[in-house]
Design a protein around this motif. Structure first.
Motif, short mmCIF file in Angstrom:
data_model
loop_
_atom_site.label_atom_id
_atom_site.label_comp_id
_atom_site.label_asym_id
_atom_site.label_seq_id
_atom_site.Cartn_x
_atom_site.Cartn_y
_atom_site.Cartn_z
N ILE A 1 15.59 -11.64 -26.91
CA ILE A 1 15.36 -10.38 -27.64
C ILE A 1 14.36 -9.51 -26.91
O ILE A 1 14.55 -8.29 -26.77
N GLU B 1 15.07 -9.36 -39.65
CA GLU B 1 16.37 -10.03 -39.60
C GLU B 1 16.73 -10.71 -40.92
O GLU B 1 17.85 -10.55 -41.42
N ALA C 1 13.70 -2.31 -36.58
CA ALA C 1 12.51 -2.58 -35.76
C ALA C 1 12.10 -1.33 -34.99
O ALA C 1 10.92 -0.99 -34.91
N ALA D 1 18.99 -5.04 -37.65
CA ALA D 1 17.58 -5.46 -37.58
C ALA D 1 16.86 -4.77 -36.42
O ALA D 1 15.69 -4.40 -36.54
N LEU D 2 17.56 -4.58 -35.30
CA LEU D 2 16.94 -3.87 -34.18
C LEU D 2 16.72 -2.40 -34.52
O LEU D 2 15.69 -1.82 -34.16
N TYR E 1 11.46 -7.08 -34.98
CA TYR E 1 12.79 -7.62 -35.27
C TYR E 1 12.67 -8.87 -36.16
O TYR E 1 13.42 -9.02 -37.13
#
Length: 215
Positions: A19, A42, A65, A61-62, A38
């Motif tokens: 990641i 998640e 973030a 989720a990204l 992240y």
């Protein structure tokens, strides 16, 4: 039939490295911040939409973030994690330790919060074969829900079963709820919120065979 089940990402594959370095591709210099952000998002995405495919979870989720960290990310940048996941590195001790388990007669399985297509790509990089895989796509849920474990039990009827994983939250808690022997691969040196849940602890997979057989 003696089985050892594993989580994949974080336990066998360096999920944090994957990641971090993938986020650097879309936001140079921001990989560390985006990795930690992240991690905060998640599980919320998975809880809100248990039927969402994992590549969509990765992307959403990204996105969250990036928004939290005020990192600009345009277009299809959020797809970078699913695109790079097949190349995330396997931890260096995995091959020898899993080979030792197989040589001792243990069957190996993956219980993964991932899609079938993504785990199929990762399995090409794993240094030993696995007899079984249960994905979130198969189970219709994400760990720490018990669905992975229950589906594995119905499908393979293990006589002896030990679960091995890095995540206290996603894996040790549900394995404890089911009364499974378990080994926590505590790669991050974390303190267990409830030490009673933990039976065996290793800092990586070295010595796993002895830990599994001393259940």
């Amino acid at each position: 039939m003696r089985w050892v089940t594993f989580d994949c990402y974080g336990t066998l594959v360096d999920w944090r490295h994957g990641i971090h370095t993938s986020a650097e591709l879309i936001a140079p210099g921001q990989g560390a911040r985006l990795l930690e952000a992240y991690n905060r998002h998640e599980h919320a995405v998975q809880s809100e939409s248990p039927g969402l495919r994992y590549r969509q979870v990765l992307a959403e989720a990204l996105r969250r973030a990036c928004a939290e960290e005020k990192v600009e990310s345009a277009g299809d940048n959020a797809s970078v994690l699913a695109a790079t996941l097949p190349y995330w590195p396997v931890f260096p001790e995995v091959g020898a330790e899993l080979s030792a388990l197989r040589a001792a007669g243990w069957k190996l399985a993956l219980l993964t919060n991932c899609d079938r297509d993504l785990i199929a790509e990762t399995r090409r990089r794993l240094p030993v074969p696995f007899e079984a895989v249960v994905t979130a796509e198969d189970a219709g849920a994400y760990k720490p829900d018990l669905a992975h474990f229950e589906l594995f039990r119905r499908s393979y009827e293990p006589e002896v079963w030990v679960h091995v994983a890095q995540s206290y939250f996603h894996d040790m808690i549900p394995a404890h709820r089911l009364g499974l022997p378990r080994v926590w691969i505590n790669r991050l040196g974390e303190a267990a919120p409830d030490p009673a849940i933990i039976q065996r602890v290793l800092s990586d997979l070295r010595g796993l065979l002895a830990a599994v057989e001393d259940r």
